[in-house]
Motif scaffolding. Sequence first.
Motif, mmCIF file in Angstrom:
data_model
loop_
_atom_site.group_PDB
_atom_site.id
_atom_site.type_symbol
_atom_site.label_atom_id
_atom_site.label_comp_id
_atom_site.label_asym_id
_atom_site.label_seq_id
_atom_site.Cartn_x
_atom_site.Cartn_y
_atom_site.Cartn_z
ATOM 1 N N THR A 151 0.852 -1.180 0.000
ATOM 2 C CA THR A 151 0.000 0.000 0.000
ATOM 3 C C THR A 151 0.894 1.239 0.000
ATOM 4 N N GLU A 186 -1.889 2.347 -6.712
ATOM 5 C CA GLU A 186 -1.754 3.238 -5.559
ATOM 6 C C GLU A 186 -0.285 3.471 -5.216
ATOM 7 N N GLU A 193 1.419 5.526 -7.871
ATOM 8 C CA GLU A 193 0.947 6.904 -7.768
ATOM 9 C C GLU A 193 1.666 7.649 -6.647
ATOM 10 N N TYR A 194 2.016 6.942 -5.581
ATOM 11 C CA TYR A 194 2.710 7.611 -4.483
ATOM 12 C C TYR A 194 4.114 8.037 -4.909
#
Length: 247
Positions: free
Chosen positions: A76, A127, A130-131
């Motif tokens: 994550t 995700e 994208e970080y």
Amino acid sequence: MTEDAYQYVDLPEAAVVTTRALLTARENITDTVAARAMMCIHGGAGHGKTLAVNTCLSELEPAEDVRRVTFRARPTARAVRYELFTALDLPGEPPRHPSEFDRLLKNALAEHPRTFLVDEAQWLNGEAFEYFRYLWDEPSTQLAIIFVGGEGCHTVLRREPMLSSRIFIWQHFTRLTPDEVQQVIPLFHPVWADADPDDIAFADSHAAHGNFRAWAQLTAHTRTGLARTGRPRADRELLRWAFSRLA
């Protein structure tokens, strides 16, 4: 693994051979780092991606501050934050709140230019990718990012237009061609230095198939066979014995 480990195999005397893919990677990585950009190196397992990238990045150190992160499961954004915290050797405890954590990372990444090698990037989801884009987009950070992963890495990146449009260079690693095998393998390890080219072609077509990791495994077994039999070089009988140990 020992210091002689090569492609996950303990293989003394193995050499890093300058293939066309490695030469291309050296040029691409140098240009990416100079531009403080992002690039993606992708390809099948065992094609030499990580070895090539680490070889090229080591040539830029210590002038370039290179940090390496590797993912073994689907992380994550929170997990990415913690990996970066560790890779940057930041003091104290990681912040509990995302906004505070982001501010800490941005401040650290603004201190001086850095290059991040993100290995096994096929495990990253949208995700997580994208970080990385979020940090790279920050005007104060001075980041170059090199994503290295299997074909899944390329697929996921292409699905993220905000990130894929920012990839400066794409490089696809493929299997060695039969001609490359004949050029590269005799330089790769002394086992093959005086081997008959026909035997090298035989080994490639029956077992290694242009895959560097498979060649490393085959070389380790061939080396064992030579030591046990006292033969001066690998012949078809010994090669078939080595093949029997491979999947």
